[in-house]
Design a protein around this motif. Structure first.
Motif, PDB file in Angstrom:
ATOM      1  N   ILE A 161       0.855  -1.184   0.000  1.00 35.02           N
ATOM      2  CA  ILE A 161       0.000   0.000   0.000  1.00 35.02           C
ATOM      3  C   ILE A 161       0.893   1.237   0.000  1.00 35.02           C
ATOM      4  CG2 ILE A 161      -1.888   1.219   1.138  1.00 35.02           C
ATOM      5  CD1 ILE A 161      -2.620  -1.355   2.543  1.00 35.02           C
ATOM      6  N   VAL A 182      -3.019   3.479  -2.349  1.00 32.65           N
ATOM      7  CA  VAL A 182      -3.547   2.506  -3.306  1.00 32.65           C
ATOM      8  C   VAL A 182      -3.095   1.116  -2.892  1.00 32.65           C
ATOM      9  CG1 VAL A 182      -1.577   2.833  -4.865  1.00 32.65           C
ATOM     10  CG2 VAL A 182      -3.703   1.867  -5.751  1.00 32.65           C
ATOM     11  N   LEU A 183      -4.011   0.179  -2.904  1.00 30.83           N
ATOM     12  CA  LEU A 183      -3.692  -1.223  -2.666  1.00 30.83           C
ATOM     13  C   LEU A 183      -3.297  -1.847  -3.997  1.00 30.83           C
ATOM     14  CD1 LEU A 183      -3.707  -3.726  -0.773  1.00 30.83           C
ATOM     15  CD2 LEU A 183      -6.092  -4.067  -1.440  1.00 30.83           C
ATOM     16  N   THR A 184      -2.092  -2.391  -4.058  1.00 32.57           N
ATOM     17  CA  THR A 184      -1.614  -2.962  -5.307  1.00 32.57           C
ATOM     18  C   THR A 184      -0.804  -4.221  -5.016  1.00 32.57           C
ATOM     19  OG1 THR A 184      -0.412  -2.469  -7.362  1.00 32.57           O
ATOM     20  CG2 THR A 184       0.497  -1.576  -5.312  1.00 32.57           C
ATOM     21  N   ALA A 223      -6.292  -0.487  -6.415  1.00 35.18           N
ATOM     22  CA  ALA A 223      -7.502  -0.018  -5.749  1.00 35.18           C
ATOM     23  C   ALA A 223      -7.176   1.212  -4.912  1.00 35.18           C
ATOM     24  CB  ALA A 223      -8.082  -1.120  -4.873  1.00 35.18           C
ATOM     25  N   SER A 225      -7.676   4.508  -2.395  1.00 34.74           N
ATOM     26  CA  SER A 225      -8.446   4.790  -1.197  1.00 34.74           C
ATOM     27  C   SER A 225      -7.928   6.078  -0.569  1.00 34.74           C
ATOM     28  CB  SER A 225      -8.358   3.622  -0.214  1.00 34.74           C
ATOM     29  OG  SER A 225      -9.193   3.834   0.916  1.00 34.74           O
ATOM     30  N   GLN A 245     -10.436   5.209   7.489  1.00 37.32           N
ATOM     31  CA  GLN A 245      -9.846   4.705   6.246  1.00 37.32           C
ATOM     32  C   GLN A 245     -10.978   4.234   5.350  1.00 37.32           C
ATOM     33  OE1 GLN A 245      -6.424   3.984   4.984  1.00 37.32           O
ATOM     34  NE2 GLN A 245      -7.703   3.629   3.177  1.00 37.32           N
ATOM     35  N   TYR A 248     -11.574  -0.386  -0.036  1.00 37.06           N
ATOM     36  CA  TYR A 248     -10.940  -0.616  -1.332  1.00 37.06           C
ATOM     37  C   TYR A 248     -11.923  -1.359  -2.238  1.00 37.06           C
ATOM     38  CZ  TYR A 248      -6.526   0.450   1.025  1.00 37.06           C
ATOM     39  OH  TYR A 248      -5.525   1.062   1.733  1.00 37.06           O
ATOM     40  N   LEU A 250     -11.833  -3.488  -5.511  1.00 42.47           N
ATOM     41  CA  LEU A 250     -10.897  -4.189  -6.376  1.00 42.47           C
ATOM     42  C   LEU A 250     -11.580  -4.628  -7.666  1.00 42.47           C
ATOM     43  CD1 LEU A 250      -9.061  -6.474  -3.797  1.00 42.47           C
ATOM     44  CD2 LEU A 250      -8.284  -4.306  -4.725  1.00 42.47           C
TER      45      LEU A 250
END
Length: 471
Positions: A161, A182-184, A223, A225, A245, A248, A250
């Motif tokens: 992240i 961003v979640l990757t 994703a 956030s 928070q 996300y 996806l």
């Protein structure tokens, strides 16, 4: 039907890793305080807990890493119907799953801006605190693992992240912060589905010759956030914090590959196409805390967090021209339709109590002694508990140390252990089915998640913080 079940089997283990079932709190120093680090956030650990706390981090860098050591014993219980039509509960051999060695890192830096030093900007790369689990495909005696229909391994999965945040202090009373991230990353997972004919006794559909080992690779996760936070000081020795928070969403490309069963009906079978998309929602999180300092050297915080898992009701899978050819007795080809997998998770909440006490050691050293205790509810209803999604209500105790060398360098360590990781799912309430492509709606498959679960989890971590400028 075969194709739909095949994709279901492939993507369920993916969700198990991405479900947000975080193992404990993250960050070496915050974890040492039992996760009570919302009002008291004052270093780069605030990126995760409360971005308003970055105001107190100043110009600094932070590096730490934690190893999540987790294991699960699963003893499956299944309903068996004998030739006379009587039903009984059968206990299968126990199987143990364990986590791979994978340090969970934090790498971050912050800079102070403005003539009055009222602004701080920070950037960092975090990783979700998860256990990368693996179960044996076969037991020591050579028999198939009872957990194989839920999960074989998540080895090779990696999530990170990256993000940037900023904090502002308009007065001594108030500081605020916000950030985007961003979640990757990617997932790699293996599981097994079974194609045994549905018109046999219970054990026959689990004939290993009808097992198919499937591998999923989901890459290109992206994703975005955002997070926000506020800290107020209503009086000299009291801080109150609130942060949130966003979740996300996806929508990721994936590929699937299957080692088809050895049974004769699959002798000429083949898969054509491998592309699909995965869509799911991970929850928003709300955190709050109150920290008091009855002594100059002592800080104690009581915290609360709520994770909105009820927002995750299903996993949607959209295959892109995936077909199965030449299975004897089945029309060829099968075109895989879009499917939705229900999960029915629920909101969870946790309570944290923790703090730290500073001891002077000579003129150049200081020692921060930390401890914390937390209680966390599971987001998984009993009916959906399975080897791929093992979680329980738990109490977690943590102890930590921080060694400060001068005014700039701090070395940290933490040990945390969870207690109470036992759950049992009766076969009558179990709702996670064995995937059987040959069984239509008139032949519902038997659930495979009934049984007894014992979870053991501990976390070890070390880290350092370096202050680029002294306050």
């Amino acid at each position: 039907m075969k194709a739909l079940a095949l994709l279901t089997a492939l993507f369920c283990p993916l969700f198990a890793s991405a479900s947000g079932l975080y193992v404990g709190d993250r960050g070496v120093r915050p974890l040492g305080r039992g996760g009570a680090f919302v009002a008291g956030a004052d270093d780069l650990g605030a990126l995760w807990y409360n971005p308003a706390g970055l105001m107190d981090a100043g110009a600094s860098v932070l590096f730490d890493g934690a190893w999540v050591r987790s294991s699960t014993d699963f003893t499956r219980h299944a309903l068996v119907t004998d030739g006379a039509g009587a039903t009984r509960v059968s206990e299968l051999p126990s199987v143990r799953g364990s986590s791979e060695f994978l340090p969970i890192p934090t790498m971050a830096g912050a800079w102070v801006l403005g003539e009055k030093k009222q602004f701080v900007v920070a950037a960092g790369v975090l990783a979700p605190q998860m256990a990368v689990m693996s179960y044996p495909l076969v037991l020591e005696d050579g028999t198939p693992s009872p957990a194989r229909y839920s999960l074989v391994t998540l080895d090779g999965s990696l999530l990170v992240i990256p993000g940037v945040s900023a904090a502002y202090r308009p007065s001594d009373f108030l500081q605020v912060g916000a950030g985007v991230n961003v979640l990757t990353g990617s997932f790699v997972t293996q599981t097994v589905f079974n194609t045994g004919p549905p018109d046999r006794v219970l054990s026959a559909p689990e004939d290993p010759s009808y097992d198919a080992l499937a591998e999923l690779k989901a890459t290109g996760l992206l994703a975005p956030s955002a997070s926000f936070g506020v800290i107020v000081r209503p009086m000299k020795r009291v801080r109150v914090g609130l942060s949130g928070q966003l979740g996300y969403i996806l929508d990721a490309p994936a590929t699937v590959r299957v080692r088809l069963p050895s049974a004769a009906v699959f002798a000429q079978a083949r898969q054509e196409g491998k592309e699909a998309r995965l869509k799911l929602v991970l929850p928003a999180i709300l955190r709050a805390g109150v920290e008091v300092s009855p002594l100059d050297a002592l800080r104690v915080e009581l915290g609360y967090a709520r994770e909105f898992w009820s927002s995750h009701e299903a996993i949607d899978i959209v295959p892109e021209d995936v077909r199965i050819h030449d299975v004897i007795g089945i029309p060829s080809p099968f075109n895989v339709p879009a499917i939705s997998i229900p999960r029915r998770f629920r909101d969870s909440q946790s309570f944290r109590l923790g703090g730290e006490y500073s001891l002077a050691v000579g003129s150049a050293f200081a020692l921060d002694v930390r401890a914390g205790l937390s209680y966390e509810q599971s987001a998984i209803p009993a009916a959906y508990l399975a080897p791929l999604t093992v979680d329980s209500d738990r109490v977690t105790g943590s102890v930590g140390l921080g060694l400060r060398l001068g005014e700039r360098l701090r070395l940290d360590a933490v040990y945390s252990r969870a207690f109470g990781g036992q759950r049992e799912v009766s076969p009558s309430e179990a709702a996670v089915p064995r995937i059987n492509p040959l069984a239509g709606e008139e032949f519902p498959t038997t659930p495979v998640n009934g049984g007894r679960y014992q979870v053991r989890t501990s976390i070890l971590g070390v880290g350092l913080r370096y202050q680029l400028q002294t306050p």
